[in-house]
Design a protein around this motif. Sequence first.
Motif, PDB file in Angstrom:
ATOM      1  N   ASP A  17       0.832  -1.110   0.049  1.00  0.00           N
ATOM      2  CA  ASP A  17      -0.148   0.139   0.153  1.00  0.00           C
ATOM      3  C   ASP A  17       0.970   1.161   0.214  1.00  0.00           C
ATOM      4  O   ASP A  17       0.559   2.305  -0.770  1.00  0.00           O
ATOM      5  CB  ASP A  17      -0.948  -0.096   1.154  1.00  0.00           C
ATOM      6  CG  ASP A  17      -2.122  -1.109   0.997  1.00  0.00           C
ATOM      7  OD1 ASP A  17      -2.389  -1.270   0.033  1.00  0.00           O
ATOM      8  OD2 ASP A  17      -2.765  -1.091   2.159  1.00  0.00           O
ATOM      9  N   TYR A  18       1.908   1.217   0.878  1.00  0.00           N
ATOM     10  CA  TYR A  18       2.941   2.446   0.785  1.00  0.00           C
ATOM     11  C   TYR A  18       3.356   2.756  -0.525  1.00  0.00           C
ATOM     12  O   TYR A  18       3.495   3.963  -0.692  1.00  0.00           O
ATOM     13  CB  TYR A  18       3.924   2.116   1.930  1.00  0.00           C
ATOM     14  CG  TYR A  18       4.896   3.271   1.974  1.00  0.00           C
ATOM     15  CD1 TYR A  18       4.787   4.339   3.006  1.00  0.00           C
ATOM     16  CD2 TYR A  18       5.849   3.370   1.223  1.00  0.00           C
ATOM     17  CE1 TYR A  18       5.440   5.345   3.219  1.00  0.00           C
ATOM     18  CE2 TYR A  18       6.921   4.625   1.392  1.00  0.00           C
ATOM     19  CZ  TYR A  18       6.469   5.709   2.562  1.00  0.00           C
ATOM     20  OH  TYR A  18       7.282   6.597   2.438  1.00  0.00           O
ATOM     21  N   ILE A  19       4.034   1.649  -1.333  1.00  0.00           N
ATOM     22  CA  ILE A  19       4.516   1.823  -2.429  1.00  0.00           C
ATOM     23  C   ILE A  19       3.535   2.307  -3.384  1.00  0.00           C
ATOM     24  O   ILE A  19       3.958   3.373  -4.294  1.00  0.00           O
ATOM     25  CB  ILE A  19       5.135   0.580  -2.954  1.00  0.00           C
ATOM     26  CG1 ILE A  19       6.416   0.027  -2.074  1.00  0.00           C
ATOM     27  CG2 ILE A  19       5.625   0.423  -4.241  1.00  0.00           C
ATOM     28  CD1 ILE A  19       6.996  -1.295  -2.110  1.00  0.00           C
ATOM     29  N   MET A  20       2.362   1.914  -3.478  1.00  0.00           N
ATOM     30  CA  MET A  20       1.479   2.226  -4.473  1.00  0.00           C
ATOM     31  C   MET A  20       1.000   3.619  -3.950  1.00  0.00           C
ATOM     32  O   MET A  20       0.839   4.253  -5.141  1.00  0.00           O
ATOM     33  CB  MET A  20       0.018   1.506  -4.109  1.00  0.00           C
ATOM     34  CG  MET A  20       0.309   0.113  -4.382  1.00  0.00           C
ATOM     35  SD  MET A  20       0.875  -0.509  -6.104  1.00  0.00           S
ATOM     36  CE  MET A  20      -0.618  -0.485  -6.831  1.00  0.00           C
ATOM     37  N   ASN A  21       0.960   4.275  -2.782  1.00  0.00           N
ATOM     38  CA  ASN A  21       0.549   5.518  -2.347  1.00  0.00           C
ATOM     39  C   ASN A  21       1.829   6.703  -2.599  1.00  0.00           C
ATOM     40  O   ASN A  21       1.548   7.718  -3.256  1.00  0.00           O
ATOM     41  CB  ASN A  21       0.428   5.520  -0.864  1.00  0.00           C
ATOM     42  CG  ASN A  21      -1.048   5.461  -0.647  1.00  0.00           C
ATOM     43  OD1 ASN A  21      -1.880   5.800  -0.954  1.00  0.00           O
ATOM     44  ND2 ASN A  21      -1.419   4.523   0.154  1.00  0.00           N
ATOM     45  N   VAL A  22       3.033   6.013  -2.995  1.00  0.00           N
ATOM     46  CA  VAL A  22       4.037   6.853  -3.426  1.00  0.00           C
ATOM     47  C   VAL A  22       3.820   7.658  -4.636  1.00  0.00           C
ATOM     48  O   VAL A  22       4.166   8.802  -5.057  1.00  0.00           O
ATOM     49  CB  VAL A  22       5.409   6.294  -3.330  1.00  0.00           C
ATOM     50  CG1 VAL A  22       6.279   7.011  -4.040  1.00  0.00           C
ATOM     51  CG2 VAL A  22       5.767   5.844  -2.095  1.00  0.00           C
ATOM     52  N   ALA A  23       2.927   6.797  -5.593  1.00  0.00           N
ATOM     53  CA  ALA A  23       2.939   7.097  -7.053  1.00  0.00           C
ATOM     54  C   ALA A  23       1.676   8.168  -7.198  1.00  0.00           C
ATOM     55  O   ALA A  23       1.251   8.742  -8.299  1.00  0.00           O
ATOM     56  CB  ALA A  23       2.557   5.787  -7.916  1.00  0.00           C
ATOM     57  N   LYS A  24       0.910   8.176  -6.165  1.00  0.00           N
ATOM     58  CA  LYS A  24      -0.195   9.155  -6.063  1.00  0.00           C
ATOM     59  C   LYS A  24       0.258  10.613  -6.126  1.00  0.00           C
ATOM     60  O   LYS A  24       0.797  10.927  -5.198  1.00  0.00           O
ATOM     61  CB  LYS A  24      -1.461   8.673  -5.187  1.00  0.00           C
ATOM     62  CG  LYS A  24      -1.891   7.518  -5.555  1.00  0.00           C
ATOM     63  CD  LYS A  24      -3.084   7.233  -4.391  1.00  0.00           C
ATOM     64  CE  LYS A  24      -3.509   5.735  -4.473  1.00  0.00           C
ATOM     65  NZ  LYS A  24      -4.089   4.926  -3.517  1.00  0.00           N
ATOM     66  N   PRO A  25      -0.238  11.516  -6.930  1.00  0.00           N
ATOM     67  CA  PRO A  25       0.017  12.888  -7.033  1.00  0.00           C
ATOM     68  C   PRO A  25      -0.348  13.621  -5.640  1.00  0.00           C
ATOM     69  O   PRO A  25      -1.504  13.157  -5.180  1.00  0.00           O
ATOM     70  CB  PRO A  25      -0.520  13.577  -8.112  1.00  0.00           C
ATOM     71  CG  PRO A  25      -0.927  12.347  -8.959  1.00  0.00           C
ATOM     72  CD  PRO A  25      -1.038  11.252  -8.110  1.00  0.00           C
ATOM     73  N   GLY A  26       0.360  14.251  -4.940  1.00  0.00           N
ATOM     74  CA  GLY A  26       0.090  15.152  -3.623  1.00  0.00           C
ATOM     75  C   GLY A  26       0.477  14.258  -2.684  1.00  0.00           C
ATOM     76  O   GLY A  26       0.348  15.007  -1.290  1.00  0.00           O
ATOM     77  N   ASN A  27       1.031  13.131  -2.658  1.00  0.00           N
ATOM     78  CA  ASN A  27       1.422  12.203  -1.498  1.00  0.00           C
ATOM     79  C   ASN A  27       2.919  12.434  -1.109  1.00  0.00           C
ATOM     80  O   ASN A  27       3.527  11.571  -0.281  1.00  0.00           O
ATOM     81  CB  ASN A  27       1.195  10.736  -1.816  1.00  0.00           C
ATOM     82  CG  ASN A  27      -0.397  10.430  -1.691  1.00  0.00           C
ATOM     83  OD1 ASN A  27      -1.085  11.042  -0.779  1.00  0.00           O
ATOM     84  ND2 ASN A  27      -0.652   9.158  -1.829  1.00  0.00           N
ATOM     85  N   GLU A  28       3.923  13.149  -1.845  1.00  0.00           N
ATOM     86  CA  GLU A  28       5.313  13.364  -1.664  1.00  0.00           C
ATOM     87  C   GLU A  28       5.523  13.150  -0.250  1.00  0.00           C
ATOM     88  O   GLU A  28       6.591  12.845   0.229  1.00  0.00           O
ATOM     89  CB  GLU A  28       5.846  14.226  -2.492  1.00  0.00           C
ATOM     90  CG  GLU A  28       5.678  14.037  -3.822  1.00  0.00           C
ATOM     91  CD  GLU A  28       4.384  14.473  -4.543  1.00  0.00           C
ATOM     92  OE1 GLU A  28       3.651  15.108  -3.673  1.00  0.00           O
ATOM     93  OE2 GLU A  28       3.871  14.332  -5.577  1.00  0.00           O
ATOM     94  N   ASN A  29       4.750  14.149   0.616  1.00  0.00           N
ATOM     95  CA  ASN A  29       5.295  14.433   1.900  1.00  0.00           C
ATOM     96  C   ASN A  29       4.733  13.338   3.087  1.00  0.00           C
ATOM     97  O   ASN A  29       5.546  12.891   3.921  1.00  0.00           O
ATOM     98  CB  ASN A  29       4.628  15.691   2.541  1.00  0.00           C
ATOM     99  CG  ASN A  29       5.138  16.903   1.826  1.00  0.00           C
ATOM    100  OD1 ASN A  29       6.160  16.812   1.414  1.00  0.00           O
ATOM    101  ND2 ASN A  29       4.451  17.883   1.832  1.00  0.00           N
TER     102      ASN A  29
END
Length: 137
Positions: free
Chosen positions: A44-56
């Motif tokens: 889930d973490y790795i997948m969330n990295v790819a989503k725009p706005g999740n960089e922080n």
Amino acid sequence: MKKINCILLVDDSPADNEFHTIIIKDAGVCNHIRVAEDGLKALDYIMNVAKPGNENDFPKADLILLDINMPRMNGFEFLEAYHKLDEKLKSSIVIAMLTTSLSPEDRNRALKSGEIVDYENKPLTAGMLNKILEKIF
């Protein structure tokens, strides 16, 4: 040695995660430390990295320290699922096993997976961390 951006600890033991976080912070080798308590949370973490706005909230991990024995999804099940991920999600991520398993079969299986660059026994030490980082960065 230059600092890496993020280390992701994938381990179900709060005590190990706390101890390893202290070792990593003291070594000053990365900007962010994140924890996933099992393989599913790590995916889930790795997948969330790819989503725009999740960089922080989800900085891209450069190094994953992966335990073998975890509930829901263990380290080997994680590796099977990780192997199937899009290459863009995996690019520049390096995985090292950090486990209590002394089994030669586990060690061989991990190193044969093609995803694991190092296999170490817990607990993490500053020397071990530096060895892993020197080997891969």
